[in-house]
Design a protein around this motif. Structure first.
Motif, PDB file in Angstrom:
ATOM      1  N   GLY A 245      -5.858   6.434  -1.814  1.00  0.00           N
ATOM      2  CA  GLY A 245      -5.375   7.802  -1.925  1.00  0.00           C
ATOM      3  C   GLY A 245      -5.489   8.422  -3.299  1.00  0.00           C
ATOM      4  O   GLY A 245      -5.164   9.602  -3.469  1.00  0.00           O
TER       5      GLY A 245
ATOM      6  N   ARG B 158       3.044   6.160  -8.290  1.00  0.00           N
ATOM      7  CA  ARG B 158       2.578   4.789  -8.066  1.00  0.00           C
ATOM      8  C   ARG B 158       2.879   3.908  -9.271  1.00  0.00           C
ATOM      9  O   ARG B 158       3.253   2.745  -9.133  1.00  0.00           O
ATOM     10  CB  ARG B 158       1.082   4.778  -7.751  1.00  0.00           C
ATOM     11  CG  ARG B 158       0.616   3.442  -7.222  1.00  0.00           C
ATOM     12  CD  ARG B 158      -0.675   3.553  -6.458  1.00  0.00           C
ATOM     13  NE  ARG B 158      -0.568   4.470  -5.325  1.00  0.00           N
ATOM     14  CZ  ARG B 158      -1.538   4.704  -4.463  1.00  0.00           C
ATOM     15  NH1 ARG B 158      -2.694   4.066  -4.593  1.00  0.00           N
ATOM     16  NH2 ARG B 158      -1.380   5.542  -3.471  1.00  0.00           N
TER      17      ARG B 158
ATOM     18  N   GLN C  34       0.849  -1.189   0.000  1.00  0.00           N
ATOM     19  CA  GLN C  34       0.000   0.000   0.000  1.00  0.00           C
ATOM     20  C   GLN C  34       0.887   1.242   0.000  1.00  0.00           C
ATOM     21  O   GLN C  34       1.915   1.278   0.667  1.00  0.00           O
ATOM     22  CB  GLN C  34      -0.911  -0.010   1.228  1.00  0.00           C
ATOM     23  CG  GLN C  34      -1.973   1.063   1.209  1.00  0.00           C
ATOM     24  CD  GLN C  34      -2.950   0.909   2.376  1.00  0.00           C
ATOM     25  OE1 GLN C  34      -2.853  -0.025   3.150  1.00  0.00           O
ATOM     26  NE2 GLN C  34      -3.865   1.841   2.491  1.00  0.00           N
ATOM     27  N   TYR C  35       0.516   2.251  -0.784  1.00  0.00           N
ATOM     28  CA  TYR C  35       1.323   3.462  -0.976  1.00  0.00           C
ATOM     29  C   TYR C  35       2.758   3.097  -1.384  1.00  0.00           C
ATOM     30  O   TYR C  35       3.727   3.477  -0.721  1.00  0.00           O
ATOM     31  CB  TYR C  35       1.326   4.327   0.282  1.00  0.00           C
ATOM     32  CG  TYR C  35      -0.039   4.817   0.676  1.00  0.00           C
ATOM     33  CD1 TYR C  35      -0.692   5.792  -0.071  1.00  0.00           C
ATOM     34  CD2 TYR C  35      -0.698   4.298   1.790  1.00  0.00           C
ATOM     35  CE1 TYR C  35      -1.963   6.240   0.270  1.00  0.00           C
ATOM     36  CE2 TYR C  35      -1.975   4.731   2.139  1.00  0.00           C
ATOM     37  CZ  TYR C  35      -2.595   5.707   1.381  1.00  0.00           C
ATOM     38  OH  TYR C  35      -3.857   6.142   1.719  1.00  0.00           O
TER      39      TYR C  35
ATOM     40  N   TYR D 291       6.034   5.390  -1.504  1.00  0.00           N
ATOM     41  CA  TYR D 291       6.899   5.689  -0.363  1.00  0.00           C
ATOM     42  C   TYR D 291       8.207   4.906  -0.418  1.00  0.00           C
ATOM     43  O   TYR D 291       9.149   5.209   0.314  1.00  0.00           O
ATOM     44  CB  TYR D 291       6.185   5.379   0.952  1.00  0.00           C
ATOM     45  CG  TYR D 291       4.980   6.252   1.244  1.00  0.00           C
ATOM     46  CD1 TYR D 291       4.761   7.432   0.540  1.00  0.00           C
ATOM     47  CD2 TYR D 291       4.058   5.901   2.215  1.00  0.00           C
ATOM     48  CE1 TYR D 291       3.661   8.235   0.793  1.00  0.00           C
ATOM     49  CE2 TYR D 291       2.942   6.698   2.483  1.00  0.00           C
ATOM     50  CZ  TYR D 291       2.754   7.864   1.769  1.00  0.00           C
ATOM     51  OH  TYR D 291       1.657   8.655   2.023  1.00  0.00           O
TER      52      TYR D 291
END
Length: 285
Positions: free
Chosen positions: A174, A151, A91-92, A95
């Motif tokens: 998001g 992403r 997820q995300y 990062y």
């Protein structure tokens, strides 16, 4: 690449006062090329389960077999070949970006798995084209891109190693509605064109209904349901028991069908719902 999970149990912080059981007697068989959604509330065990599939976690008891690779408790083995074949997008994932340019970031995975600089560059460029990121962005810092573009770079970084299995954890979290649809269409295309096994962790039941063929519901560390999305949503008691949202397509059309005394339609997409409503308006069966 098939995945077989047998009698899998896992506890965090085993043999400590903080021990917590996360998975209980999980048995699953996922055939090669499947597209499966894993759903369930936070703490249900779905993310813990998929992290066993590429060796990030090892069972407390039981075993996992990914093609010809078997993972068992206390078994010493090199899991690098497994992690090359089973890609995990957290997820995300943006990062996790860290290199000075987009291209270098995507090249990291292939280089780490032993490819030459030239091979890694070719694989990275192919992956960036796959996720449809324009070539003008490749020489930029990934941190200068939009959230959706970042992403795509992170996903390309996993695809560059050419995994047979791709696991994505909340891939649309998001993103705005347009970004969500583009991301889901990307994964649907990847699955259709490459035949890779695609495992999707999500809280979005609209995604489950429209894009997946099979849904596994996790609850209290166990497999509580395993079947098609329509089989799940057609059972109101299960939806309530697992505290799942009814997809908007079904929520709308079923409310309308109930009001008109019609049989509830089993639809999966907004286009199908629109056709059904037009047929109602025109008096067609």
């Amino acid at each position: 690449m098939p995945i077989l999970i047998q009698d899998l149990n896992f506890s965090y912080q085993l043999h400590t006062p903080f021990e917590r059981v996360a998975l209980r007697d999980v048995n699953l068989e996922i055939p090669s090329g499947a597209l499966v959604a894993f759903v369930g509330h936070t703490g249900s065990g779905k993310s813990t389960l998929v992290q066993h599939m590429n060796g990030l976690l090892k069972p407390t008891s039981g075993k996992i077999q990914v093609d010809d690779i078997i993972i068992e408790p206390k078994k010493k083995q090199d899991l690098k070949p497994l992690r090359k074949r089973v890609g995990l997008v957290f997820q995300y994932p943006e990062y996790q970006l860290f290199e000075e340019t987009v291209l270098k970031d995507v090249m990291f995975g292939p280089r780490n798995f032993g490819h030459s600089e030239e091979e890694a560059k070719a694989l990275a460029e192919e992956a960036l084209r796959t996720v449809e990121l324009d070539e003008r962005f490749w020489s930029r810092s990934p941190f200068d891109l939009s959230g959706g573009q970042m992403r795509r770079v992170a996903i390309a970084g996993v695809l560059a190693s050419r995994p047979d299995v791709l696991i994505v954890d909340e891939p649309t979290a998001g993103l705005d509605p347009d970004g969500r649809q583009k991301m889901l269409r990307l994964f649907a295309r990847l699955h259709a064109e490459s035949g890779m096994t695609l495992l999707l962790i999500t809280h979005d039941m609209d995604q489950v209904l429209e894009y997946t063929e099979r849904v596994v519901v996790m609850a209290d560390g166990r497999v509580a349901f395993d079947g098609t999305p329509l089989e799940l949503f057609a059972q109101e008691t299960l939806v309530e028991q697992f505290r799942l949202d009814l997809p908007h397509v079904l929520s709308l059309t079923w409310a309308l069908a109930d009001r008109l005394g019609r049989e509830r339609p089993l639809l999966r997409t907004e286009a199908e719902a629109a056709d059904w409503i037009i047929a109602l308006k025109e008096g067609r069966p």
